[in-house]
Design a protein around this motif. Structure first.
Motif, PDB file in Angstrom:
ATOM      1  N   ASP A 139       2.548   9.025  -0.238  1.00 47.85           N
ATOM      2  CA  ASP A 139       3.361   8.172  -0.689  1.00 47.85           C
ATOM      3  C   ASP A 139       4.342   7.375  -0.584  1.00 47.85           C
ATOM      4  O   ASP A 139       4.796   6.132  -0.622  1.00 47.85           O
ATOM      5  CB  ASP A 139       4.664   9.184  -1.815  1.00 47.85           C
ATOM      6  N   ARG A 140       4.372   7.139   0.926  1.00 47.57           N
ATOM      7  CA  ARG A 140       5.147   5.823   2.347  1.00 47.57           C
ATOM      8  C   ARG A 140       4.178   5.299   2.573  1.00 47.57           C
ATOM      9  O   ARG A 140       4.328   4.191   2.970  1.00 47.57           O
ATOM     10  CB  ARG A 140       6.300   7.081   3.268  1.00 47.57           C
ATOM     11  N   GLU A 164       2.007   2.952   1.177  1.00 47.10           N
ATOM     12  CA  GLU A 164       2.190   1.273   0.762  1.00 47.10           C
ATOM     13  C   GLU A 164       3.389   0.951   1.918  1.00 47.10           C
ATOM     14  O   GLU A 164       3.243  -0.634   1.664  1.00 47.10           O
ATOM     15  CB  GLU A 164       2.031   1.085  -1.049  1.00 47.10           C
ATOM     16  N   GLU A 165       4.237   1.502   1.818  1.00 43.00           N
ATOM     17  CA  GLU A 165       4.915   0.288   2.582  1.00 43.00           C
ATOM     18  C   GLU A 165       4.928   0.371   3.842  1.00 43.00           C
ATOM     19  O   GLU A 165       5.774  -0.432   4.304  1.00 43.00           O
ATOM     20  CB  GLU A 165       6.438   1.891   2.531  1.00 43.00           C
ATOM     21  N   ILE A 171       2.155  -0.789   4.544  1.00 48.59           N
ATOM     22  CA  ILE A 171       0.999  -1.660   4.739  1.00 48.59           C
ATOM     23  C   ILE A 171       2.012  -2.633   4.712  1.00 48.59           C
ATOM     24  O   ILE A 171       1.509  -4.050   4.901  1.00 48.59           O
ATOM     25  CB  ILE A 171       0.111  -1.305   3.688  1.00 48.59           C
ATOM     26  N   ALA A 172       2.423  -2.896   3.492  1.00 51.55           N
ATOM     27  CA  ALA A 172       3.425  -3.863   3.707  1.00 51.55           C
ATOM     28  C   ALA A 172       4.208  -4.635   4.273  1.00 51.55           C
ATOM     29  O   ALA A 172       4.496  -5.750   4.611  1.00 51.55           O
ATOM     30  CB  ALA A 172       4.480  -3.812   2.198  1.00 51.55           C
ATOM     31  N   ARG A 213       2.162  -6.533   6.985  1.00 52.61           N
ATOM     32  CA  ARG A 213       1.686  -8.491   6.526  1.00 52.61           C
ATOM     33  C   ARG A 213       2.522  -8.676   6.393  1.00 52.61           C
ATOM     34  O   ARG A 213       2.247  -9.744   7.144  1.00 52.61           O
ATOM     35  CB  ARG A 213       1.538  -7.502   4.461  1.00 52.61           C
TER      36      ARG A 213
END
Length: 166
Positions: free
Chosen positions: A125-126, A128-129, A131-132, A135
């Motif tokens: 659940d973390r 994507e945080e 990966i962002a 980026r």
């Protein structure tokens, strides 16, 4: 080889501005206990005696015990996942894993068998945080500095020396 299971404990830290240090409170067993303790401290002690607001934060302590009396074998990544090896032989790997409480996760591992490695476990659940954040860091690394007084030492101005490619 792990000598004991990893330990995780939560703390509510208070910032002591006179010494410019964060001081941890008593260890707590869960994040919810830390949230409750933070709320209690904010209610009972919202300010210092001089009236300034007391700064507090919740932190997670993680400890891994490693038996260093045995000779470690070569570092091997588990099967599956993604591995990127840079020009110096260091690996960045994202492999399947799980959190200390058994939930699915991704293990991020950096290093090699020659120099050792470091790793962290990211709950799904973390992910994507993370990966962002990577980026955003890449965008910052690729940005040009607009400070007229910069001597070229900031990450936005740094450019590696040009090399001929075959």
């Amino acid at each position: 080889m792990t000598a004991h299971p990893p330990r995780t404990r939560w703390h509510v830290e208070t910032y002591y501005r006179t010494d410019a240090v964060w001081v941890p409170g008593e260890p707590l067993d869960s994040r919810q206990a830390a949230v409750n303790e933070l709320a209690r401290l904010a209610d009972e002690y919202p300010t210092w005696p001089d009236g300034t607001v007391t700064a507090r934060r919740i932190v997670l302590e993680t400890t891994t015990y490693t038996d260093l009396t045995t000779e470690p074998g070569p570092f091997r990544l588990p099967k599956g996942g993604f591995v990127l090896t840079d020009t110096s032989g260091q690996d960045l790997a994202a492999v399947p894993g799980e959190t200390p409480d058994g939930w699915p996760a991704v293990r991020l591992v950096v290093g090699s068998s020659e120099v050792g490695h470091a790793e962290t476990t990211v709950p799904l659940d973390r992910l994507e945080e993370v990966i962002a954040g990577m980026r955003d860091t890449a965008r910052q690394a690729g940005a040009r500095c607009d400070n007229a007084n910069c001597a070229g030492s900031c990450p936005g101005c740094y450019r590696p020396p040009a090399t001929d490619r075959p």
